[in-house]
Design an enzyme around this catalytic site. Sequence first.
Site, short mmCIF file in Angstrom:
data_model
loop_
_atom_site.label_atom_id
_atom_site.label_comp_id
_atom_site.label_asym_id
_atom_site.label_seq_id
_atom_site.Cartn_x
_atom_site.Cartn_y
_atom_site.Cartn_z
CB VAL A 393 -0.94 0.02 1.23
CG1 VAL A 393 -1.87 -1.17 1.22
CG2 VAL A 393 -0.14 0.04 2.54
CB CYS A 394 2.01 3.72 -1.74
SG CYS A 394 1.25 3.86 -3.37
CG ASP A 395 -0.37 9.61 -0.71
OD1 ASP A 395 -1.26 9.56 0.15
OD2 ASP A 395 -0.09 10.63 -1.33
CB SER A 401 1.82 0.44 -3.43
OG SER A 401 0.90 1.01 -4.34
CB ILE A 427 -3.18 3.52 2.93
CG1 ILE A 427 -1.68 3.61 2.67
CG2 ILE A 427 -3.43 3.12 4.38
CD1 ILE A 427 -0.96 4.63 3.52
#
Length: 477
Positions: A393-395, A401, A427
């Site tokens: 997950v990332c922004d 991600s 996320i």
Amino acid sequence: MSNQSMSTQKPSIRAKIQAMGGFLTNMVLPNIGAFIAWGILTALVIETGWWPNAHLAEMVGPTITYLLPLLLAYTGGRMVGGQRGAVMGSIGAIGLIIGSDIPMFLGAMIIGPLGGWIIKSFDKLIEDKIRAGFEMVVNNFSIGILGFFLLLLSYLFIGPVISAANEAVTVAIEALVATGFLPLLSLINEPAKVLFLNNVIDQGIYYPLGLQETLEVGKSIYFTVASNPGPGLGLLLAYTFFGNKTARRTAPGAIIIHFFGGIHELYFPYVLMKPLTIIGMIAGAMSGIATFQLFDAGLVAGPSPGSIFAYLALTPRGNFIGIILGVLVATVVSFIVTSIILKLDKNKDDDSDALTTSMEKSQTMKSEGKNLYQASTDAQTVNTQGVSKISFVCDAGAGSSALGATTFRKKLKGAGLEGIEVKHYRIEDAPKDSDIIVVHQNLLDRARLSFKDHDIITIENYIGDPKLEDLLNRLKG
């Protein structure tokens, strides 16, 4: 420290700002194609475009005034309240649009989620209270009545307030441009990017201002002030030639993904490793903006991702020299300053763990609290028994991600572990049945907001991070 004790920690202000930035990004990101289509149309057919066409140019104004804000409001409403929220958000947005004389991007990003929240709250309030056979009547009239009041509220009150706020921000930044001090924005932009707060600035401020200016003059420098790939390229080149062993080995691969793929998160760990290098990033970004100003250069839309290909594709006629020089100057300045910092660094440790060790030390220099740091360390001990789903997950769920998930999936395939699902998400959108969440350490606080009781692995680098190698070995075992 257990996962339960970590879940009770109060989220940091930075995590909340990151979450807000991620929310804004996910309103904009699905609609980037429409923004680019408008940018191409503008670059081609307006009076100063490549092929001026007065008839086709009639589409430029209505598209930016109606279509783009409505898409943002629809998406924002849907994110909060589903399809009914999307309709409510769109109803509210049209009130803003009609009641103002500027493109209502910021307003749409407010009224869309607000409309979604209103209808979601109403639906929750009347849940299980509707008589059988009256569901359709209540559902349709609830949106109609609440939408009517939101429409009036948007037209009479919210629209004028946002217009006034937008005018104030525009006047302030235009005054900065008039004094020639626009490069000073880099003092805010560069540290914010490394702290994963760039989306708040880009999607919340620069993009709306840039689109408004593009409608008036056919281009905008605002699209370049935080997205220039030059400073990051200069930093990674400096590490390639003058970094320690591990950094020298990984920086060339990061260059390709950063500069050509547009995933700027790849250079963040290198700044975190030696925080002084932020001086090189700021100097490079400031020199780039100064060059763009000198040549009166700009783009026709926001480059997303921030790849050199996106930059060139969105450069209007007569601006290529200025744009290319702005990227080149930023690269050279960032490279020189960062190289000096690296050469003056007396620590020449070539140990393979030097990159990770330096990053962990730099976390304390970035005002990360002791408890948060301890939580991120303890979170690495996860149960790998029966793992079937790993979520990176990332922004925004579409950059770093994606890179991490693709790389790790290939390693699992090479190890004969193809039965484990590895995907990438924003996320807040990752499946709740994920066995393991993988996230950058700077986003751990935000991840804890959505995954309080999940096993979370924090990493510093999406390419060859030791913790991912350890996870792979434990899955194999």
